[in-house]
Design a protein around this motif. Structure first.
Motif, PDB file in Angstrom:
ATOM      1  N   ALA A  21       0.820  -1.211   0.000  1.00  0.00           N
ATOM      2  CA  ALA A  21       0.000   0.000   0.000  1.00  0.00           C
ATOM      3  C   ALA A  21       0.853   1.260   0.000  1.00  0.00           C
ATOM      4  CB  ALA A  21      -0.931  -0.009   1.207  1.00  0.00           C
ATOM      5  N   ALA A  22       2.042   1.203   0.579  1.00  0.00           N
ATOM      6  CA  ALA A  22       2.893   2.385   0.652  1.00  0.00           C
ATOM      7  C   ALA A  22       3.332   2.872  -0.719  1.00  0.00           C
ATOM      8  CB  ALA A  22       4.120   2.103   1.522  1.00  0.00           C
ATOM      9  N   THR A  23       3.483   1.958  -1.658  1.00  0.00           N
ATOM     10  CA  THR A  23       3.927   2.324  -3.007  1.00  0.00           C
ATOM     11  C   THR A  23       2.856   2.107  -4.065  1.00  0.00           C
ATOM     12  OG1 THR A  23       4.866   0.117  -3.395  1.00  0.00           O
ATOM     13  CG2 THR A  23       6.306   1.770  -2.394  1.00  0.00           C
ATOM     14  N   GLY A  24       1.717   1.526  -3.689  1.00  0.00           N
ATOM     15  CA  GLY A  24       0.652   1.275  -4.640  1.00  0.00           C
ATOM     16  C   GLY A  24       1.037   0.290  -5.719  1.00  0.00           C
ATOM     17  N   ARG A  25       1.747  -0.774  -5.327  1.00  0.00           N
ATOM     18  CA  ARG A  25       2.183  -1.743  -6.325  1.00  0.00           C
ATOM     19  C   ARG A  25       1.999  -3.167  -5.816  1.00  0.00           C
ATOM     20  NH1 ARG A  25       8.747  -2.242  -5.923  1.00  0.00           N
ATOM     21  NH2 ARG A  25       8.862  -2.206  -3.645  1.00  0.00           N
ATOM     22  N   LEU A  26       1.899  -4.062  -6.767  1.00  0.00           N
ATOM     23  CA  LEU A  26       1.834  -5.494  -6.508  1.00  0.00           C
ATOM     24  C   LEU A  26       3.253  -6.055  -6.593  1.00  0.00           C
ATOM     25  CD1 LEU A  26      -0.228  -7.952  -6.217  1.00  0.00           C
ATOM     26  CD2 LEU A  26       0.186  -8.295  -8.671  1.00  0.00           C
ATOM     27  N   ILE A  27       3.623  -6.874  -5.606  1.00  0.00           N
ATOM     28  CA  ILE A  27       4.925  -7.542  -5.594  1.00  0.00           C
ATOM     29  C   ILE A  27       4.682  -9.042  -5.623  1.00  0.00           C
ATOM     30  CG2 ILE A  27       7.056  -7.923  -4.282  1.00  0.00           C
ATOM     31  CD1 ILE A  27       6.531  -5.179  -2.960  1.00  0.00           C
ATOM     32  N   TRP A  28       5.415  -9.761  -6.458  1.00  0.00           N
ATOM     33  CA  TRP A  28       5.334 -11.216  -6.467  1.00  0.00           C
ATOM     34  C   TRP A  28       6.663 -11.784  -6.940  1.00  0.00           C
ATOM     35  CZ3 TRP A  28       3.805  -8.267 -10.472  1.00  0.00           C
ATOM     36  CH2 TRP A  28       4.074  -8.691 -11.775  1.00  0.00           C
ATOM     37  N   VAL A  29       6.809 -13.107  -6.867  1.00  0.00           N
ATOM     38  CA  VAL A  29       8.078 -13.732  -7.226  1.00  0.00           C
ATOM     39  C   VAL A  29       7.863 -14.810  -8.282  1.00  0.00           C
ATOM     40  CG1 VAL A  29       9.032 -13.300  -4.935  1.00  0.00           C
ATOM     41  CG2 VAL A  29       7.972 -15.519  -5.412  1.00  0.00           C
ATOM     42  N   LEU A  32      11.393 -20.262  -9.357  1.00  0.00           N
ATOM     43  CA  LEU A  32      12.412 -21.043 -10.054  1.00  0.00           C
ATOM     44  C   LEU A  32      13.282 -20.200 -10.978  1.00  0.00           C
ATOM     45  CD1 LEU A  32      10.370 -24.280 -10.852  1.00  0.00           C
ATOM     46  CD2 LEU A  32      11.867 -23.795  -8.896  1.00  0.00           C
ATOM     47  N   SER A  33      12.837 -19.009 -11.333  1.00  0.00           N
ATOM     48  CA  SER A  33      13.659 -18.108 -12.139  1.00  0.00           C
ATOM     49  C   SER A  33      14.409 -17.093 -11.283  1.00  0.00           C
ATOM     50  CB  SER A  33      12.800 -17.366 -13.173  1.00  0.00           C
ATOM     51  OG  SER A  33      12.237 -18.277 -14.094  1.00  0.00           O
ATOM     52  N   SER A  34      14.241 -17.174  -9.962  1.00  0.00           N
ATOM     53  CA  SER A  34      14.948 -16.281  -9.027  1.00  0.00           C
ATOM     54  C   SER A  34      14.713 -14.817  -9.383  1.00  0.00           C
ATOM     55  CB  SER A  34      16.449 -16.594  -9.016  1.00  0.00           C
ATOM     56  OG  SER A  34      16.686 -17.945  -8.714  1.00  0.00           O
ATOM     57  N   ARG A  35      13.441 -14.439  -9.487  1.00  0.00           N
ATOM     58  CA  ARG A  35      13.070 -13.073  -9.853  1.00  0.00           C
ATOM     59  C   ARG A  35      12.008 -12.533  -8.907  1.00  0.00           C
ATOM     60  NH1 ARG A  35      16.911 -13.907 -12.548  1.00  0.00           N
ATOM     61  NH2 ARG A  35      17.227 -13.602 -14.797  1.00  0.00           N
ATOM     62  N   ILE A  36      12.135 -11.252  -8.578  1.00  0.00           N
ATOM     63  CA  ILE A  36      11.110 -10.520  -7.839  1.00  0.00           C
ATOM     64  C   ILE A  36      10.512  -9.492  -8.783  1.00  0.00           C
ATOM     65  CG2 ILE A  36      10.602  -9.028  -5.875  1.00  0.00           C
ATOM     66  CD1 ILE A  36      13.085 -10.217  -4.503  1.00  0.00           C
ATOM     67  N   HIS A  37       9.208  -9.549  -8.963  1.00  0.00           N
ATOM     68  CA  HIS A  37       8.496  -8.655  -9.878  1.00  0.00           C
ATOM     69  C   HIS A  37       7.679  -7.635  -9.098  1.00  0.00           C
ATOM     70  CE1 HIS A  37       8.960 -11.180 -13.613  1.00  0.00           C
ATOM     71  NE2 HIS A  37       9.155 -12.113 -12.696  1.00  0.00           N
ATOM     72  N   SER A  38       7.481  -6.465  -9.696  1.00  0.00           N
ATOM     73  CA  SER A  38       6.520  -5.510  -9.158  1.00  0.00           C
ATOM     74  C   SER A  38       5.749  -4.870 -10.310  1.00  0.00           C
ATOM     75  CB  SER A  38       7.211  -4.441  -8.311  1.00  0.00           C
ATOM     76  OG  SER A  38       7.841  -3.471  -9.119  1.00  0.00           O
ATOM     77  N   TYR A  39       4.537  -4.415  -9.978  1.00  0.00           N
ATOM     78  CA  TYR A  39       3.649  -3.836 -10.988  1.00  0.00           C
ATOM     79  C   TYR A  39       2.797  -2.755 -10.340  1.00  0.00           C
ATOM     80  CZ  TYR A  39      -0.577  -3.612 -13.923  1.00  0.00           C
ATOM     81  OH  TYR A  39      -1.644  -3.191 -14.677  1.00  0.00           O
ATOM     82  N   ASP A  40       2.784  -1.581 -10.946  1.00  0.00           N
ATOM     83  CA  ASP A  40       1.939  -0.468 -10.521  1.00  0.00           C
ATOM     84  C   ASP A  40       0.765  -0.379 -11.493  1.00  0.00           C
ATOM     85  OD1 ASP A  40       0.685   1.966 -10.135  1.00  0.00           O
ATOM     86  OD2 ASP A  40       2.530   3.089  -9.848  1.00  0.00           O
ATOM     87  N   PRO A  41      -0.447  -0.818 -11.085  1.00  0.00           N
ATOM     88  CA  PRO A  41      -1.571  -0.803 -12.027  1.00  0.00           C
ATOM     89  C   PRO A  41      -2.005   0.602 -12.428  1.00  0.00           C
ATOM     90  CG  PRO A  41      -2.302  -1.430  -9.834  1.00  0.00           C
ATOM     91  CD  PRO A  41      -0.814  -1.383  -9.784  1.00  0.00           C
ATOM     92  N   GLY A  42      -1.640   1.606 -11.636  1.00  0.00           N
ATOM     93  CA  GLY A  42      -2.007   2.973 -11.992  1.00  0.00           C
ATOM     94  C   GLY A  42      -1.222   3.495 -13.171  1.00  0.00           C
ATOM     95  N   SER A  43       0.075   3.249 -13.166  1.00  0.00           N
ATOM     96  CA  SER A  43       0.936   3.747 -14.238  1.00  0.00           C
ATOM     97  C   SER A  43       1.300   2.681 -15.261  1.00  0.00           C
ATOM     98  CB  SER A  43       2.235   4.297 -13.633  1.00  0.00           C
ATOM     99  OG  SER A  43       2.993   3.241 -13.047  1.00  0.00           O
ATOM    100  N   GLY A  44       1.115   1.408 -14.887  1.00  0.00           N
ATOM    101  CA  GLY A  44       1.544   0.309 -15.749  1.00  0.00           C
ATOM    102  C   GLY A  44       3.021  -0.014 -15.610  1.00  0.00           C
ATOM    103  N   ARG A  45       3.731   0.698 -14.735  1.00  0.00           N
ATOM    104  CA  ARG A  45       5.174   0.491 -14.585  1.00  0.00           C
ATOM    105  C   ARG A  45       5.466  -0.859 -13.940  1.00  0.00           C
ATOM    106  NH1 ARG A  45       9.283   1.699 -10.739  1.00  0.00           N
ATOM    107  NH2 ARG A  45      11.293   2.117 -11.757  1.00  0.00           N
ATOM    108  N   ARG A  46       6.483  -1.536 -14.489  1.00  0.00           N
ATOM    109  CA  ARG A  46       6.911  -2.829 -13.966  1.00  0.00           C
ATOM    110  C   ARG A  46       8.402  -2.804 -13.658  1.00  0.00           C
ATOM    111  NH1 ARG A  46       5.783  -7.893 -17.413  1.00  0.00           N
ATOM    112  NH2 ARG A  46       6.766  -8.709 -15.520  1.00  0.00           N
TER     113      ARG A  46
END
Length: 280
Positions: A21-29, A32-46
């Motif tokens: 909620a502090a950044t308004g983004r979704l975080i997930w992993v 097996l690819s050793s990656r952390i993803h984030s997505y801001d649905p307001g701006s579309g930024r990933r």
């Protein structure tokens, strides 16, 4: 209720969605690819960040950065991206899996063996200062963890048992483990879960192609069919916490659906409870 595509991705094992909620983004992993993803649905930024080990979960920290459940233990990323171990506990053949932050700001982190051998996994509580207490030491695939809106109940999944268990929660520790619901054979295996503001428990069904909502009394309330065979976990997000985001996996499928590995969303599915950051 109809799904929509939130983020097109080809994750081998997308998992552990969290709404920050502090950044308004979704975080997930992608474990097996050793990656952390984030997505801001307001701006579309990933963003995508690589880790040096398989990563089971990534959660926001109170002071910025992330706490991560890695193959060899629990680590911290600072706001500047610097890394340090909080709990280093490597075990051959074992990796991290799902994790969640409790109402008191502690991290509950699960592990499992790569071969999913019964008894090879654990569930451990890690306090903000790094002190750790193993809560369960006889787990096969430690998975979904969540708390009731009043913080008095904790839900937990050891996937091969086909059961969502519930504990009484005293503010720090869990007691009095018992069955909440069992998922019938042929419906898939319970994986990640989230609890909504009414106390309903939403669970993703691995190999079941669906998410379910169970009412607080354990009654099956909703079933939402999905196009992908392996949804893995779900969480409420968006500005008002009404959109249910669902991570999915491609792993282990000869011909996965084109959306397998992507993040799906059920707009207006309900209302979630704000997630707390890790206290350390």
């Amino acid at each position: 209720m109809r799904y929509a595509l939130a983020v097109r991705e080809w994750a081998e094992l997308g998992e552990g969605p969290t709404w920050d909620a502090a950044t308004g983004r979704l975080i997930w992993v992608d474990i097996l690819s050793s990656r952390i993803h984030s997505y801001d649905p307001g701006s579309g930024r990933r963003t995508v960040m690589a880790t040096e080990q398989h990563v089971g979960a990534a959660k926001p920290r109170a002071g910025g950065g992330l706490v991560v459940n890695l193959r060899d233990g629990v680590g911290l990323y600072g706001p500047d991206g610097g890394f340090s171990w909080l709990l280093h506990d490597p075990v051959a053949g074992r990796r991290a899996n799902d994790a969640a932050v409790a109402p008191d700001g502690a991290l509950w982190a699960g592990t499992m063996r790569y071969d999913e051998a019964p008894g090879g996994g654990t569930l451990t509580r890690i306090a903000a200062d790094g002190s750790a207490e193993e809560i369960l030491g006889d787990v096969a695939v430690s998975n979904g963890i969540g708390w009731s809106p009043d913080g008095r109940l904790m839900y937990y999944i050891d996937t091969p048992t086909r059961t969502i268990d519930v504990f009484d929660f005293d503010g720090q520790l869990a007691h009095n483990r018992r069955k909440f619901v069992s998922v019938e054979a042929g419906a898939g295996l319970p994986d990640g879960l989230t609890v909504d503001a009414e106390g309903g428990v939403w669970v993703a069904l691995w190999d079941g192609g669906a998410v379910r909502r169970y009412a607080p009394d354990g009654g099956l309330d909703q079933v939402v069919e999905l196009p992908v065979r392996r949804p893995t976990a779900c969480v409420f997000g968006g500005p008002d916490l009404t959109d249910l985001y669902i991570t999915t996996a491609r792993a282990g499928q000869a011909a996965p659906h084109p959306l397998a590995g992507s993040v799906l969303v059920l707009p207006g599915a309900g209302r979630g409870v704000p997630a707390l950051p890790f206290g350390g």
